[in-house]
Scaffold this active site. Structure first.
Site, mmCIF file in Angstrom:
data_model
loop_
_atom_site.group_PDB
_atom_site.id
_atom_site.type_symbol
_atom_site.label_atom_id
_atom_site.label_comp_id
_atom_site.label_asym_id
_atom_site.label_seq_id
_atom_site.Cartn_x
_atom_site.Cartn_y
_atom_site.Cartn_z
ATOM 1 N N LYS A 1 24.947 23.552 27.554
ATOM 2 C CA LYS A 1 25.850 24.259 26.637
ATOM 3 C C LYS A 1 27.130 23.453 26.429
ATOM 4 C CE LYS A 1 28.796 27.596 28.181
ATOM 5 N NZ LYS A 1 30.199 27.489 27.722
ATOM 6 N N ASN A 2 27.742 23.009 27.533
ATOM 7 C CA ASN A 2 29.048 22.361 27.408
ATOM 8 C C ASN A 2 28.979 20.970 26.792
ATOM 9 O OD1 ASN A 2 30.249 24.614 28.368
ATOM 10 N ND2 ASN A 2 30.865 23.762 30.338
ATOM 11 N N ARG B 1 36.452 29.688 23.070
ATOM 12 C CA ARG B 1 37.570 28.756 23.150
ATOM 13 C C ARG B 1 37.216 27.365 22.619
ATOM 14 N NH1 ARG B 1 41.970 27.120 26.169
ATOM 15 N NH2 ARG B 1 41.709 25.026 26.978
ATOM 16 N N CYS C 1 36.433 32.896 27.789
ATOM 17 C CA CYS C 1 36.400 33.552 29.096
ATOM 18 C C CYS C 1 37.810 33.913 29.553
ATOM 19 C CB CYS C 1 35.790 32.614 30.132
ATOM 20 S SG CYS C 1 34.015 32.667 30.212
ATOM 21 N N ARG D 1 44.692 29.178 30.078
ATOM 22 C CA ARG D 1 43.940 28.214 29.277
ATOM 23 C C ARG D 1 44.597 27.833 27.953
ATOM 24 N NH1 ARG D 1 37.573 29.345 29.620
ATOM 25 N NH2 ARG D 1 37.448 27.113 29.740
ATOM 26 N N PRO D 2 45.782 27.279 28.009
ATOM 27 C CA PRO D 2 46.429 26.866 26.764
ATOM 28 C C PRO D 2 45.761 25.623 26.171
ATOM 29 C CG PRO D 2 47.769 26.223 28.645
ATOM 30 C CD PRO D 2 46.580 26.938 29.200
ATOM 31 N N VAL D 3 46.200 25.250 24.960
ATOM 32 C CA VAL D 3 45.651 24.031 24.335
ATOM 33 C C VAL D 3 46.760 23.006 24.084
ATOM 34 C CG1 VAL D 3 43.625 25.107 23.275
ATOM 35 C CG2 VAL D 3 45.791 25.078 22.032
ATOM 36 N N ASP D 4 47.864 23.171 24.832
ATOM 37 C CA ASP D 4 49.019 22.291 24.616
ATOM 38 C C ASP D 4 48.675 20.805 24.772
ATOM 39 O OD1 ASP D 4 48.596 23.154 27.299
ATOM 40 O OD2 ASP D 4 50.479 22.209 27.896
ATOM 41 N N LEU D 5 47.775 20.489 25.692
ATOM 42 C CA LEU D 5 47.457 19.066 25.920
ATOM 43 C C LEU D 5 46.709 18.474 24.730
ATOM 44 C CD1 LEU D 5 46.394 19.264 29.685
ATOM 45 C CD2 LEU D 5 48.627 18.672 28.743
ATOM 46 N N ASP E 1 32.835 25.374 37.568
ATOM 47 C CA ASP E 1 31.774 26.198 36.985
ATOM 48 C C ASP E 1 30.664 26.549 37.979
ATOM 49 O OD1 ASP E 1 33.082 26.290 34.599
ATOM 50 O OD2 ASP E 1 31.734 24.945 33.517
ATOM 51 N N ILE F 1 41.286 24.548 39.458
ATOM 52 C CA ILE F 1 41.276 24.284 38.016
ATOM 53 C C ILE F 1 41.804 25.489 37.220
ATOM 54 C CG2 ILE F 1 39.874 23.529 36.034
ATOM 55 C CD1 ILE F 1 39.925 21.439 38.230
ATOM 56 N N ARG G 1 26.029 33.976 26.840
ATOM 57 C CA ARG G 1 26.812 32.872 26.270
ATOM 58 C C ARG G 1 26.378 31.551 26.879
ATOM 59 N NH1 ARG G 1 32.774 33.225 27.281
ATOM 60 N NH2 ARG G 1 32.540 31.201 26.305
HETATM 61 C C1 UD1 Z 1 35.595 22.968 30.035
HETATM 62 C C2 UD1 Z 1 34.301 23.732 30.141
HETATM 63 C C3 UD1 Z 1 34.422 24.825 31.193
HETATM 64 C C4 UD1 Z 1 34.885 24.224 32.519
HETATM 65 C C5 UD1 Z 1 36.149 23.392 32.331
HETATM 66 C C6 UD1 Z 1 36.589 22.673 33.588
HETATM 67 C C7 UD1 Z 1 33.399 23.624 27.906
HETATM 68 C C8 UD1 Z 1 33.058 24.338 26.649
HETATM 69 N N1 UD1 Z 1 34.005 24.343 28.855
HETATM 70 O O1 UD1 Z 1 36.589 23.888 29.601
HETATM 71 O O2 UD1 Z 1 33.137 25.445 31.354
HETATM 72 O O3 UD1 Z 1 35.141 25.269 33.439
HETATM 73 O O4 UD1 Z 1 35.941 22.413 31.309
HETATM 74 O O5 UD1 Z 1 35.563 21.880 34.071
HETATM 75 O O6 UD1 Z 1 33.089 22.458 28.066
HETATM 76 N N2 UD1 Z 1 44.706 23.105 30.271
HETATM 77 C C9 UD1 Z 1 46.000 23.199 29.835
HETATM 78 N N3 UD1 Z 1 46.302 22.773 28.576
HETATM 79 C C10 UD1 Z 1 45.347 22.255 27.737
HETATM 80 C C11 UD1 Z 1 44.015 22.171 28.199
HETATM 81 C C12 UD1 Z 1 43.717 22.601 29.471
HETATM 82 O O7 UD1 Z 1 46.875 23.662 30.560
HETATM 83 O O8 UD1 Z 1 45.684 21.888 26.606
HETATM 84 C C13 UD1 Z 1 44.357 23.599 31.619
HETATM 85 C C14 UD1 Z 1 43.464 24.826 31.539
HETATM 86 O O9 UD1 Z 1 44.197 26.009 31.400
HETATM 87 C C15 UD1 Z 1 42.741 24.753 32.852
HETATM 88 C C16 UD1 Z 1 42.585 23.252 33.088
HETATM 89 O O10 UD1 Z 1 43.568 22.636 32.276
HETATM 90 O O11 UD1 Z 1 43.511 25.294 33.880
HETATM 91 C C17 UD1 Z 1 41.211 22.708 32.747
HETATM 92 O O12 UD1 Z 1 40.926 22.886 31.387
HETATM 93 P P1 UD1 Z 1 39.934 21.960 30.576
HETATM 94 O O13 UD1 Z 1 39.488 20.820 31.426
HETATM 95 O O14 UD1 Z 1 40.565 21.647 29.266
HETATM 96 O O15 UD1 Z 1 38.710 22.928 30.369
HETATM 97 P P2 UD1 Z 1 37.981 23.361 29.026
HETATM 98 O O16 UD1 Z 1 37.741 22.163 28.190
HETATM 99 O O17 UD1 Z 1 38.661 24.530 28.444
#
Ligand code: UD1
Length: 417
Positions: free
Chosen positions: A22-23, A91, A115, A120-124, A304, A326, A396
């Protein structure tokens, strides 16, 4: 909404085929937006998140078909807006920011849901795209990004974000000039996306390491690609074999991507080995033992798999601990496992698990994808009947889970709630 009813106590025996990841499939599908020609993807799992992504692609102007685990995709006319109705349930929709900005110079994507496992922000993602020339405003719940063409840059992620690395890989593939991404996520799914982009003509070096170099190209072409097998689904079935004291054979199990999990399973007294026919065999070697686990970015122990291994530790001898590094709030399964007789105490981001002789079946509620899987695993070993509500989370991420489990002997059925 459906629920799952499981009668526990049956050792699982037989063979399970691991589905496509899936991922890996989610970013790869999104990357289809970048292809000028037709794309054909095989080994795509039939899951709710995949259907959501296909709907999103259609709205963004990419026509798709999906039959027998094969997706075809062909971009007609790209449009820049990903609506809230779709993004709120998943997301990963935010991954279309990179391709849309790269090709159209504009993207309007609702702020994501998904989830409920932390902020889980997207700031990065946004910070990195800004380094390539994008400007963002937040407009009525939408992230609105504009750029006059993305330009290659040197970008250092504050944290090795999986989605952020994937978004930037896609953006950089069609940007002007060279992009160097540092402190990248090293997850196998990032590598699978990079291999797909390379098959479309992208120039990428270093995927799977912390530094990735991308030389932008003018356009990417269509291609055919097989999505990698799902290491988390595979890991979940490894735990299913161990927790029920059964013997399972997994076909298409990517053991090389599961080192951290397999190391812990072996410490717990579980036999996991690749056989000469390429399948992976799992069974107990002796009594299950508690271990200490810390979740980390890959190649560390995957977050996961945290909930599923916690279920296993619930029935192990002695104590163990699980520290979640994480996601700050990924312990919703703890109270539900407690309803089944598990002895777990939580302090900050660490769960202390003291093994019990047996778990008891109970009505429980699924709260997120992997938490749901841990409740299924607990149900498989518990005495009596476990009823898991809200299993739409499972749908999902796990393809035909109850079918796969009943084929190896589990007494499990799906019923409308
Ligand atoms: C992906 C996986 C998810 C897995 C995760 C970590 C998919 C669809 N999902 O999620 O199943 O649990 O990797 O292995 O592939 N963060 C920020 N700002 C950002 C982005 C991330 O603060 O802009 C934080 C998140 O809140 C979290 C951590 O970084 O605490 C890890 O997030 P990230 O590695 O981005 O995970 P996803 O890509 O969302």
């Amino acid at each position: 909404m459906d629920k799952l009813i499981i009668k526990g106590g049956v050792p699982l025996k037989g063979t399970i085929n691991v589905s496509g990841s899936k991922n890996a499939a989610l970013p790869i599908l999104t990357a289809c937006l970048l292809a000028k020609g037709p794309v054909r993807l095989t080994n795509v799992p039939r899951l709710r998140d995949i259907n959501t992504t296909l709907k999103l692609l259609n709205i963004l102007g990419c026509e798709t078909t999906f039959e027998d685990n094969v997706v075809t995709a062909q971009v007609k006319e790209l449009k820049p807006e990903a609506p809230y109705e779709l993004v709120k349930t998943m997301r990963a929709s935010v991954l279309c920011l990179g391709p849309l900005l790269g090709l159209l110079g504009e993207a309007k994507v609702a702020l994501p849901g998904g989830c409920a496992i932390g902020a889980r922000p997207v700031d990065l993602h946004l910070k990195a795209l800004e380094r390539m020339g994008a400007k963002f405003i937040l407009d009525s719940g939408y992230i609105h990004g504009i750029c006059g063409g993305l330009v290659g840059a040197r970008i250092m992620f504050d944290f090795p974000t999986v989605g952020g690395t994937e978004n930037l890989l896609m953006a950089a593939s069609v940007a002007k000039g060279c992009t160097i991404l540092e402190n990248c996520a090293r997850e196998p799914e990032v590598v699978d996306l990079a291999n797909f982009l390379i098959a479309m003509g992208a120039r990428i070096r270093g995927a799977g390491t912390s530094v990735i170099e991308v030389e932008g190209v003018r356009e990417l072409k269509g291609c055919e690609y097989r999505v990698m097998p799902d290491r988390i689904e595979a890991g979940t079935y490894l735990v299913a074999g161990a927790i029920t004291d059964g013997e399972l054979k997994l076909v298409d199990c990517p053991l090389e991507d599961l080192d951290a999990l397999v190391t812990k399973l072996r410490e717990m007294n579980v036999y996991v080995e690749k056989q000469t026919d390429g399948t992976v065999l799992v069974h107990r070697n002796g009594p299950l033992m508690g271990v200490d686990v810390v979740t980390q970015p890959h190649p560390g122990f995957p977050t996961d798999m945290q909930a599923q291994v916690m279920a296993l530790m619930c029935v192990a001898e002695g104590s163990g601990s699980i520290q979640e590094k994480i996601f700050e709030n990924r312990f919703m399964h703890v109270s539900e496992l407690g309803r089944m007789g598990a002895r777990i105490t939580l302090k900050d981001r660490t769960a202390m698990v003291r093994g019990v002789e047996h778990l008891e079946g109970a009505p429980v509620m699924a709260s997120d994808l992997r938490a749901s899987a841990s409740l299924v695993l607990a149900g498989l070993v518990a005495k009596g009947t476990t009823e898991i509500q809200r299993i739409y989370h499972l749908d999902r991420g796990y393809e035909r889970m109850e079918e796969k489990l009943s084929a190896v002997g589990a007494i499990i059925r799906r019923e409308p709630e």
